[in-house]
Design an enzyme around this catalytic site. Sequence first.
Site, PDB file in Angstrom:
ATOM      1  CD  GLU A   1      19.233  74.480  86.334  1.00 20.75           C
ATOM      2  OE1 GLU A   1      18.798  73.402  85.854  1.00 20.75           O
ATOM      3  OE2 GLU A   1      18.755  75.040  87.315  1.00 20.75           O
TER       4      GLU A   1
ATOM      5  CD  GLU B   1      14.118  70.619  84.819  1.00 20.60           C
ATOM      6  OE1 GLU B   1      14.519  71.549  84.099  1.00 20.60           O
ATOM      7  OE2 GLU B   1      14.031  70.711  86.050  1.00 20.60           O
TER       8      GLU B   1
END
Length: 743
Positions: free
Chosen positions: A181, A190
């Site tokens: 995740e 990210e």
Amino acid sequence: MDEPHVPLSGILQQRLDPLTGQSEWVVVASEEGTEDGGLGASGVYSEALTYTTYLDMLNDTARNRAYNLAIQKAVKGAHHVLDIGAGTGLLSMMAWRAICDHPKTMDAEGESSNPVQITCSNSSVGTIITACESYLPMVRLAHKLLQANKVGSGVRLIHKRSDEMEVGTDMPCRADLLISEILDSQLLGEGLIPTLRHAHEHLLTQDVRSVPAKATIYAQIVECNYLSRCYDSTGVEEQLADELSIRSYSLSHAAGSAHAMHVDPLTSQMELLSAPFKVFTFDFSKMPDEQGQSVHFIEIVQDGQAHGIVSWWVLQLDEEGSIFYSTAPTWIKTAQMSPRWCEHWRQFVFTLPGNGIQVSAGETVRVTSIHDAISVHYMVVGNAHIDEEAATSSMKSASSPPMYDRVGALGDQSWHSIIRAAVDKALLGRVAPLCLVLDDSLLMTMASASANSAAHVVAMTPGLSINCQSFEHGTKAKSGTIRVLKKKPALLVLKDLEGRKVDVLMAEPYYAACVGMLPWRLLRFWLRFWVSRYERTQLTPLLADNFTIIPFQGRLCGVAVFMPDLWHSRCCLGSVEGFDHSLVNRTLGACGLLPPSLEGPLLPYAVWQCGQYKELTDAFTLMTFSFLNPIEAVEGSTQAPVLRGGVCHGVVVWIDWVFDPLGDIVLSTRPAGANLPSYVKQGVKLLSYPVNVEAAPTQDKIEQKKDDMVATTRVPNCVEVSSSFDSATGEISVDTSFGFLES
């Protein structure tokens, strides 16, 4: 940035220097043996994790449930599971439980009594779950949670980034199931692409499966004047009446800008100019391309001005395509959406340069989408025959996105007018005044020079790369002199000011380094924190006898509020999909459902972005800070009658900046109201438990109750709030209780 190696006796914590606006690493002592191993025991360290979205993410039941269901399906037949970005270890624990339940039993200690035997690197070993996490505080939390949930050695947790791991050293063989995740609101921010590329090349088998399995980015063309104002300074500058230019500060970007935000509050101000369309799909079981481009010809459904694109993504968590999670706005009605507001994933808006483009219903526009390793950019043109190379080149030239709230404030006529009026009043009647401007205050610098042609303005902009030439086109032709001084205010001496003392000390109050901080920290020259030196106090020897200061005062104000979405997202964690997470509550700054002995933190939020919101009382004043004086402790309290009955979840506080001694010129950072945008954040103090309140009785109702001898109900109708400012630490505390007004 790589996390430096640190000894186990301390933790290096990244924080923002309040003076320079730059990131720095500080050592925070670890207090082994405490409830959370020192996590949260120190004010700096606790605050760093408190302001993250870890707690909100773990309170997202739709996300947790979707991952759990997909992992239960995926582990069947898997030999080696790799969890990248383990966080608290929740996904690894889900995989461990699914493996243990299929089809083995557990002993009294929670260890698998019948481990599956697999062949790995030509040797027989037990079931493998390898998890990696680069952030040391989370590694320590995850270790404690693995122990608390009796996972034992079922998960091997590695304190490394995945691209630092090696097969044969950190993991015995390549993994055939990836769980992760590592997604942000834009999906890629990210480092999803570089992480997957490295993992597929070095850590995963060729036939690897993944949870999530796929992710698809969607987009929709919209008209929204607010988005245009917040991103493009040149588009609003021509509407301003004070001739102060802001376009010389590179706050608007020719190639467009992007920002994560909740777009639902803007629904009433937004027109949907196209249907949603797919942009990119990423298959996590395959190595993604480092760059990609797609071209779509999109039909416009109504006339309007295309100001930007709203973007979101949909996760397909299982291979079969039966488990989904979506970050779509509420106008997209799907069964995949989370039923509850959440902060950790929002939509992504990409504004078009300038004021966008004019479009007409039935027209087909060309949307070129391009992604690199960490971001997505768009170009929308009405002429489908635009040169391909020129379009791509323009999109690749996009620089870092500006701070949308800062650009919005600089382009706001009301903000301009208040700043200009305050400066004009402060300089009235002064002959060749010396003005010292702190805290990255662009408007005050320009307004001071423009208001008095004899003024000598010294600007200190530690958070911005500004020089004297940057102000040349920002003021009128006839203006005072501006000098940019590259020195910390606390180190100033009389020689730096050419032997003169300061007549007017001023700050806006807003500076680039504090976008995400509590509102009273926006004026650091008085309410400074993290260090014991206060600029206003240290500058006392440099101030003239008849000096004045802008702002003159700061009033801490508040209002009791109904905010169920934010309250639920900040609740204490208990069981998360069957795994005890209560150990992390103190560390992550939980507010709701706290034990009576603990108190939740004050949190910075733009409350118009926080879901349901209703004010239950009138605004009240808690404390007043006099900036004319050196730093001092301040206390205050008030009783606020409830005007609208309902459920109180806490108190929202803000600063009203009073710019003149008479209190005629005030810049308020109060919330504008439900679904009404503003450019600043407020402070939110949530209650441990919501309190039902009813409207306080009017005098007529009090008399009627006396006449009828009707017993009053015992539902509180008054909110009692007290606050204090600690001059040694720069911290403000707010305490809330409830009472009764009956006469």
